[in-house]
Design a protein around this motif. Structure first.
Motif, PDB file in Angstrom:
ATOM      1  N   ALA A 129     -31.575  92.522  -5.085  1.00  0.00           N
ATOM      2  CA  ALA A 129     -32.350  90.777  -4.823  1.00  0.00           C
ATOM      3  C   ALA A 129     -33.367  91.431  -3.934  1.00  0.00           C
ATOM      4  CB  ALA A 129     -31.007  89.996  -3.436  1.00  0.00           C
ATOM      5  N   TYR A 130     -33.859  92.821  -3.282  1.00  0.00           N
ATOM      6  CA  TYR A 130     -35.075  92.685  -2.616  1.00  0.00           C
ATOM      7  C   TYR A 130     -36.025  93.300  -4.650  1.00  0.00           C
ATOM      8  CZ  TYR A 130     -39.544  95.739  -0.901  1.00  0.00           C
ATOM      9  OH  TYR A 130     -40.669  95.924  -1.179  1.00  0.00           O
ATOM     10  N   GLY A 180     -29.236  82.372  -3.969  1.00  0.00           N
ATOM     11  CA  GLY A 180     -30.095  83.183  -3.735  1.00  0.00           C
ATOM     12  C   GLY A 180     -29.330  84.536  -3.671  1.00  0.00           C
ATOM     13  N   VAL A 217     -32.365  95.981   2.226  1.00  0.00           N
ATOM     14  CA  VAL A 217     -33.183  94.862   2.958  1.00  0.00           C
ATOM     15  C   VAL A 217     -33.843  95.573   4.049  1.00  0.00           C
ATOM     16  CG1 VAL A 217     -31.415  94.295   4.349  1.00  0.00           C
ATOM     17  CG2 VAL A 217     -33.184  92.932   4.232  1.00  0.00           C
ATOM     18  N   ASP A 252     -33.661  88.288  -7.378  1.00  0.00           N
ATOM     19  CA  ASP A 252     -33.632  87.375  -6.526  1.00  0.00           C
ATOM     20  C   ASP A 252     -35.004  86.348  -6.442  1.00  0.00           C
ATOM     21  OD1 ASP A 252     -31.363  86.134  -4.688  1.00  0.00           O
ATOM     22  OD2 ASP A 252     -32.773  86.843  -2.791  1.00  0.00           O
ATOM     23  N   TRP A 294     -23.682  90.385   2.750  1.00  0.00           N
ATOM     24  CA  TRP A 294     -23.708  89.344   2.149  1.00  0.00           C
ATOM     25  C   TRP A 294     -21.798  90.350   1.596  1.00  0.00           C
ATOM     26  CZ3 TRP A 294     -21.408  91.327  -2.489  1.00  0.00           C
ATOM     27  CH2 TRP A 294     -22.207  92.584  -2.791  1.00  0.00           C
ATOM     28  N   ASN A 306     -25.189  88.202  -5.490  1.00  0.00           N
ATOM     29  CA  ASN A 306     -24.210  89.892  -4.984  1.00  0.00           C
ATOM     30  C   ASN A 306     -22.344  88.856  -5.227  1.00  0.00           C
ATOM     31  OD1 ASN A 306     -26.053  91.978  -4.734  1.00  0.00           O
ATOM     32  ND2 ASN A 306     -26.574  90.124  -2.900  1.00  0.00           N
ATOM     33  N   ASN A 349     -27.492  86.554  -1.617  1.00  0.00           N
ATOM     34  CA  ASN A 349     -26.608  86.021  -1.676  1.00  0.00           C
ATOM     35  C   ASN A 349     -24.910  86.079  -2.651  1.00  0.00           C
ATOM     36  OD1 ASN A 349     -26.753  86.958   1.120  1.00  0.00           O
ATOM     37  ND2 ASN A 349     -25.327  85.776   2.438  1.00  0.00           N
ATOM     38  N   ILE A 391     -37.873  89.651   3.936  1.00  0.00           N
ATOM     39  CA  ILE A 391     -38.272  89.182   2.459  1.00  0.00           C
ATOM     40  C   ILE A 391     -38.169  87.639   1.795  1.00  0.00           C
ATOM     41  CG2 ILE A 391     -37.563  90.635   0.476  1.00  0.00           C
ATOM     42  CD1 ILE A 391     -36.219  92.206   1.600  1.00  0.00           C
ATOM     43  N   ASP A 419     -27.386  96.005  -6.256  1.00  0.00           N
ATOM     44  CA  ASP A 419     -28.293  95.220  -4.770  1.00  0.00           C
ATOM     45  C   ASP A 419     -29.483  94.365  -5.138  1.00  0.00           C
ATOM     46  OD1 ASP A 419     -29.379  93.143  -3.767  1.00  0.00           O
ATOM     47  OD2 ASP A 419     -27.591  93.625  -2.071  1.00  0.00           O
TER      48      ASP A 419
HETATM   49  C1  LIG Z   1     -32.226  88.547   0.821  1.00  0.00           C
HETATM   50  C2  LIG Z   1     -30.995  89.696   0.567  1.00  0.00           C
HETATM   51  C3  LIG Z   1     -30.070  89.040   0.561  1.00  0.00           C
HETATM   52  C4  LIG Z   1     -29.751  88.426   0.594  1.00  0.00           C
HETATM   53  O1  LIG Z   1     -30.620  86.833  -0.019  1.00  0.00           O
HETATM   54  P1  LIG Z   1     -30.397  85.500   0.013  1.00  0.00           P
HETATM   55  O2  LIG Z   1     -31.602  85.075  -1.131  1.00  0.00           O
HETATM   56  O3  LIG Z   1     -31.252  86.168   1.083  1.00  0.00           O
HETATM   57  O4  LIG Z   1     -29.638  85.373  -0.270  1.00  0.00           O
HETATM   58  C5  LIG Z   1     -29.124  90.769   0.156  1.00  0.00           C
HETATM   59  N1  LIG Z   1     -29.723  91.571  -0.229  1.00  0.00           N
HETATM   60  C6  LIG Z   1     -30.683  92.537  -0.255  1.00  0.00           C
HETATM   61  C7  LIG Z   1     -31.103  93.771  -0.452  1.00  0.00           C
HETATM   62  C8  LIG Z   1     -31.883  91.191   0.106  1.00  0.00           C
HETATM   63  O5  LIG Z   1     -32.971  92.079   0.053  1.00  0.00           O
END
Ligand SMILES: *Cc1c(COP(=O)(O)O)cnc(C)c1O
Length: 492
Positions: free
Chosen positions: A275-276, A149, A248, A302, A193, A154, A151, A90, A273
């Motif tokens: 992040a994505y 980022g 992820v 993120d 993470w 979170n 990690n 990602i 989470d």
């Molecule tokens: C990418 C991702 C992470 C980690 O994020 P980084 O930016 O690579 O540290 C954690 N959780 C999910 C769901 C992600 O897609």
């Protein structure tokens, strides 16, 4: 005394000339991107040849030559995640504006650890955090900060939860102060993470309860609640549930409203989470569960993923703005910063793990300012449509098998005609598809990564790429079929 001249202090005229030259080279690079391979098959060799094992230079070389050489080397020997056919992991295509933002941020170089050290940058970060919250439907009066980022984003949520839900002064007494072991819950699809956090926080990874998922890789709420009840009965101290807004591997969204009801009932912290996947909450047609992000106590997202900001940019949002200073603040003698009730001044070093902090927020703030909500929404929609196109292409092709489609992630595999359904075939398909991913990555025409879904090794394309078009998706399907046929002849 005359100071020695060196690249440390480029005169403004020299900076102007080098900068213009470099910007020209970068613009040419952007223009040539789609004609380049995603990665050069000889990258490792080129890197060795370029760097060698030269010792530390005793005296410096000309900055102009070094910049020129570095640029050429990087253009030729990198994995280009800005390429239209890069669909691995990602990692997004970074918007060119982000490169300019980073240049400007580094030029001012504010230390965004404290308001007094970086008044303008601190307020830009604060506004960026609020805008991100608005984008994903999180309360705009939340707290939060930019980190490196997902990690770290979170982990910040994890430590906020640990402080908020331990029933004793955990920051001074540590885990030893508590009578019962802190225990947390996450689905098996959670990013690693969570292991790092449980390990580093001293809980140990055995305090993570891995909750099963349903056929669509979403956390099973009945299993979650049963596990919490069981742990309470055994003298554990449940404190945190980690839910996913876009896993992820496959982009699955956990049933957030139902999970939120469980955490309310049991007085646990809900960390999501995202992040994505969190940005997709801005789409009216997003999976219903994504619209419940606002119920989380904290959310990680993120900007360096789906918001197309260059690495590194992550962000934590917390519903209770006081939760971060509660979890992270100390007051050293060497910092005396004033803040008043009328004019509250955020000192970000008290909100997270870093002390000196860079100006990551600028690229995020400029991206949100210049793109705006509706153009972002259109981009997310387009990325999702491309993933759906790939899923359909895999469904339609007799030698491809569509596996999952969630948000902008599609998984599929190559399946040669005439294979039966037995366990031997499954083992063979796993070997074949593992070899196929490796071969596609090596060749550099398209780039995908892999996932393992229900024991099946599959190709995985994640489109967080504003340069990808229909033709690139079709080229990926073709490459998978052609590569799969060749490998099947070799392995089968
Ligand atoms: C990418 C991702 C992470 C980690 O994020 P980084 O930016 O690579 O540290 C954690 N959780 C999910 C769901 C992600 O897609």
């Amino acid at each position: 005394m005359n100071r020695p001249s060196s690249a440390v202090d480029l005169p403004p005229e020299a900076f102007r000339e080098l900068g213009h030259r470099l910007i020209d080279r970068i613009a040419d690079f952007y223009a040539s991107l789609s004609a380049r391979p995603v990665t050069s098959p000889d990258a490792a060799e080129n890197i060795r040849a370029f760097l060698g094992d030269a010792p530390l230079p005793e005296s410096g070389e000309s900055a102009g030559d070094a910049l020129e050489r570095a640029a050429q080397f990087l253009f030729d020997s990198s994995l280009h995640n800005g390429h239209p056919r890069f669909m691995g992991y990602i990692t997004s295509s970074a918007m060119p504006l982000g490169a300019l933002a980073d240049l400007l941020a580094a030029s001012i170089n504010p230390n965004v650890g404290a308001w007094d050290l970086a008044p303008a940058a601190t307020e830009i970060e604060r506004q960026s955090v609020r805008w991100l919250a608005e984008l994903i439907g999180y309360p705009a009066d939340c707290g939060g900060l930019m980190v490196s980022g997902g990690n770290m984003a979170n982990m910040v949520g994890f430590f906020a939860a640990r402080k908020a839900k331990a029933a004793w002064p955990i920051r001074s007494q540590g885990l030893y102060g508590g009578p019962r072991p802190l225990t947390l819950y996450a689905s098996r699809e959670t990013h690693t993470w969570v292991q790092k956090a449980a390990d580093l926080a001293g809980l140990g990874t055995e305090r993570i309860r891995w909750i099963e998922t349903d056929a669509e890789q979403r956390m099973r709420v009945d299993s979650l609640e049963a596990r919490i009840d069981e742990d309470r009965g055994r003298g554990c101290h449940p404190f945190l549930v980690v839910a996913a807004a876009g896993t992820v591997a496959t982009g699955a969204v956990d049933p957030l409203p139902q999970i939120a009801a469980v955490t309310r009932r049991h007085d646990l912290w809900l960390h999501v989470d995202g992040a994505y996947g969190a940005p997709a909450a801005s789409l009216p047609e997003a999976p219903e569960a994504l619209h419940a992000l606002g119920e989380a106590d904290s959310v990680a997202l993120d900007p360096h993923k789906w918001l197309y900001c260059p690495l590194e940019a992550g962000c934590t949002l917390v519903r209770d703005a006081g939760a971060l200073p509660d979890a992270f603040s100390f007051h050293p003698d060497y910092y005396r910063f004033d803040s008043t009730e009328e004019e509250p001044r955020i000192n970000y070093y008290e909100h997270g793990l870093q002390n000196s902090r860079g100006f990551r927020a600028l690229k995020v703030w400029l991206a949100l300012s210049c793109v705006g909500r509706s153009a972002y929404v259109e981009r997310f929609r387009a990325d999702i449509a491309l993933a759906r196109r790939l899923y359909r292409a895999a469904e339609m092709h007799p030698e491809l098998e569509a596996c999952t489609h969630g948000l902008s992630i599609t998984t599929f595999r190559y399946r040669p005609p005439g294979l039966d359904d037995g366990a031997d075939s499954e083992a063979y398909l796993n070997r074949l598809n593992e070899a196929l991913v490796a071969q596609l990555q090596r060749e550099g025409r398209v780039f995908v990564s892999n996932a393992v879904v229900g024991g099946r090794y599959v190709l995985r394309a994640c489109i967080v790429n504003f340069r990808t078009r229909n033709a690139d998706i079709d080229a990926l399907a073709d490459s998978a079929v052609c590569g799969g046929r060749v490998l099947h002849r070799q392995l089968g």
